[in-house]
Design a protein around this motif. Structure first.
Motif, mmCIF file in Angstrom:
data_model
loop_
_atom_site.group_PDB
_atom_site.id
_atom_site.type_symbol
_atom_site.label_atom_id
_atom_site.label_comp_id
_atom_site.label_asym_id
_atom_site.label_seq_id
_atom_site.Cartn_x
_atom_site.Cartn_y
_atom_site.Cartn_z
ATOM 1 N N ASN A 142 -6.947 -12.749 -2.961
ATOM 2 C CA ASN A 142 -7.123 -11.316 -2.713
ATOM 3 C C ASN A 142 -5.920 -10.699 -1.993
ATOM 4 O OD1 ASN A 142 -8.741 -9.016 -3.072
ATOM 5 N ND2 ASN A 142 -9.468 -9.109 -0.963
ATOM 6 N N ARG A 188 3.816 -3.183 -6.299
ATOM 7 C CA ARG A 188 2.478 -3.152 -5.704
ATOM 8 C C ARG A 188 1.656 -4.318 -6.230
ATOM 9 N NH1 ARG A 188 -1.026 0.918 -6.990
ATOM 10 N NH2 ARG A 188 0.201 1.588 -8.789
ATOM 11 N N LEU A 189 0.951 -4.975 -5.328
ATOM 12 C CA LEU A 189 -0.019 -5.995 -5.694
ATOM 13 C C LEU A 189 -1.388 -5.516 -5.231
ATOM 14 C CD1 LEU A 189 2.815 -7.538 -4.897
ATOM 15 C CD2 LEU A 189 1.456 -9.553 -5.419
ATOM 16 N N VAL A 190 -2.345 -5.527 -6.134
ATOM 17 C CA VAL A 190 -3.684 -5.014 -5.837
ATOM 18 C C VAL A 190 -4.705 -6.117 -6.094
ATOM 19 C CG1 VAL A 190 -5.385 -3.211 -6.297
ATOM 20 C CG2 VAL A 190 -2.936 -2.714 -6.586
ATOM 21 N N ASN A 191 -5.262 -6.661 -5.003
ATOM 22 C CA ASN A 191 -6.316 -7.694 -5.088
ATOM 23 C C ASN A 191 -5.931 -8.843 -6.015
ATOM 24 O OD1 ASN A 191 -8.325 -4.813 -5.138
ATOM 25 N ND2 ASN A 191 -8.173 -6.168 -3.362
ATOM 26 N N GLU A 233 1.937 -3.208 -0.680
ATOM 27 C CA GLU A 233 2.906 -2.293 -1.276
ATOM 28 C C GLU A 233 4.276 -2.595 -0.698
ATOM 29 O OE1 GLU A 233 2.153 1.857 -1.328
ATOM 30 O OE2 GLU A 233 0.163 1.663 -2.244
ATOM 31 N N GLY A 287 -6.655 -9.207 -10.544
ATOM 32 C CA GLY A 287 -5.844 -8.263 -9.789
ATOM 33 C C GLY A 287 -4.758 -7.624 -10.638
ATOM 34 N N SER A 301 -3.147 -8.042 -1.436
ATOM 35 C CA SER A 301 -2.817 -6.636 -1.702
ATOM 36 C C SER A 301 -1.663 -6.218 -0.800
ATOM 37 C CB SER A 301 -4.017 -5.724 -1.442
ATOM 38 O OG SER A 301 -5.038 -5.955 -2.387
#
Length: 349
Positions: free
Chosen positions: A21, A5-8, A25, A58, A23
């Motif tokens: 930015n 997962r990458l979040v922001n 999954e 992030g 984001s």
């Protein structure tokens, strides 16, 4: 195996934004392709996942662990690079075995794991050779086997086929596809080649200038591009894009008209793919002189110029016409795409 997962996630160097930015999954066992032109941020995104590049902000998760700040060796991933990175003084066997030695895997396991990885990429007869005695395709297979032998949670592949010729790219692509089917390991694959993306991916992330343009299956991205950038980047040839105006439900451009469009009046870009239109003898909604003709073997690609844009249509392989001769092309309403003239965003029809 692992979900990623990458979040922001952002990456900046001073005022320059490499990734903006981001984001996403990535499901366990998914084959995800990051696709885009040079400098779009795809390799930087992969390097941040690997820990070779530190994100500016992030969160990056591999499985249930947030790996920001974690060393690459502790992230349980294997990488395959564009450059093979083989040790010239070691045999193929020892190159494949090297990750097991570094990670202190018990020696009793080495031979079985090396042989299994080598068999998967058909390197059995080459184990005693050194890299200098191998072709480019064979070296890339050694690099693949070295990644496989680790049995990692995820594979990260950065343009691994770029140094191969066209024929080897096709065969190695098939091998990678089969390996993923066999191993079912989460894979992130970086490429600028849209054919690789379309043939390998479960999902494709199209990037440009550090930003995600569209995420979807290859079919979704090909059939319903989110904007003119995606439309022009996916497909061979790329989607035809023609600037014009809609007035009273009719799209008009110099040499072209398409009627019965349910869209607001104003400037738009109309798109269609070469294989969705056809050359006709009469009644076409494009009329223009032939600009070029290319023989492809399975088809003939004929091009005309409309409103300053080069427009291609696929004709039968035995079709012939002189450059400069008048041509009519029929573009059915059902295959037309419309995009906002100022933003490039897709307009729903």
């Amino acid at each position: 195996m692992a979900q990623i997962r990458l979040v922001n996630v952002c990456k900046r160097w001073g005022s320059y934004v490499g990734v903006d930015n981001f984001s996403l999954e990535i499901a366990d066992a998914e084959f995800l392709v990051l696709l885009g032109p040079s400098g779009c941020g795809k390799t930087t995104t992969m390097r941040m996942i690997a820990g070779l590049e530190e994100s500016t902000s992030g969160e990056i998760w591999i499985g249930d662990r947030m790996v920001n700040g974690m060393e690459p060796k502790d992230r349980d991933i294997s990488m395959v690079f564009q450059s093979y990175g083989l040790y010239p003084n070691l045999t193929v066997y020892e190159n494949i075995r090297f990750p097991l030695r570094v990670r202190n895997v018990p020696k009793a396991e080495h031979d079985a794991r090396v042989m299994r990885a080598a068999e998967m990429v058909e390197l059995g007869p080459l184990l005693d050779r050194r890299p200098a005695a191998l072709s480019g395709g064979q070296r890339q297979r050694v690099a693949l086997a070295r990644a496989i032998v680790r049995e990692p949670n995820a594979f990260l592949m950065d343009e691994p086929l770029s140094n191969l010729d066209a024929k080897l790219r096709v065969s190695t692509r098939a091998q990678i596809k089969n390996l993923h089917h066999t191993l079912k390991t989460t894979t992130i694959y970086v490429t600028h080649d849209q054919i690789e993306a379309m043939t390998l991916a479960d999902r494709v992330v199209v990037m440009n200038k550090g930003q995600v343009q569209q995420v979807g299956t290859p079919t979704e991205i090909y059939d319903r591009p989110a904007n003119t950038f995606v439309a022009s980047f996916i497909g061979s040839p790329a989607m035809n894009l023609i600037p014009g105006h809609i007035a009273g439900g009719v799209f008009g451009a110099d040499g072209m008209q398409v009627a019965n469009l349910a869209a607001a009046n104003g400037p738009v870009t109309l798109g269609f793919r070469a294989e969705d239109a056809q050359v006709v003898s009469d009644g076409g909604n494009i009329q223009a002189p032939v600009y070029a003709m290319e023989l492809l073997g399975d088809a003939t690609l004929v091009s005309v110029r409309i409103a300053g844009a080069l427009v291609a249509v696929r004709a039968p392989k035995d079709f012939r016409i002189d450059i400069g001769a008048p041509l009519q092309i029929s573009v059915p309403l059902s295959v037309v795409h419309l995009f906002d003239a100022s933003t490039g965003a897709r307009i729903a029809l």
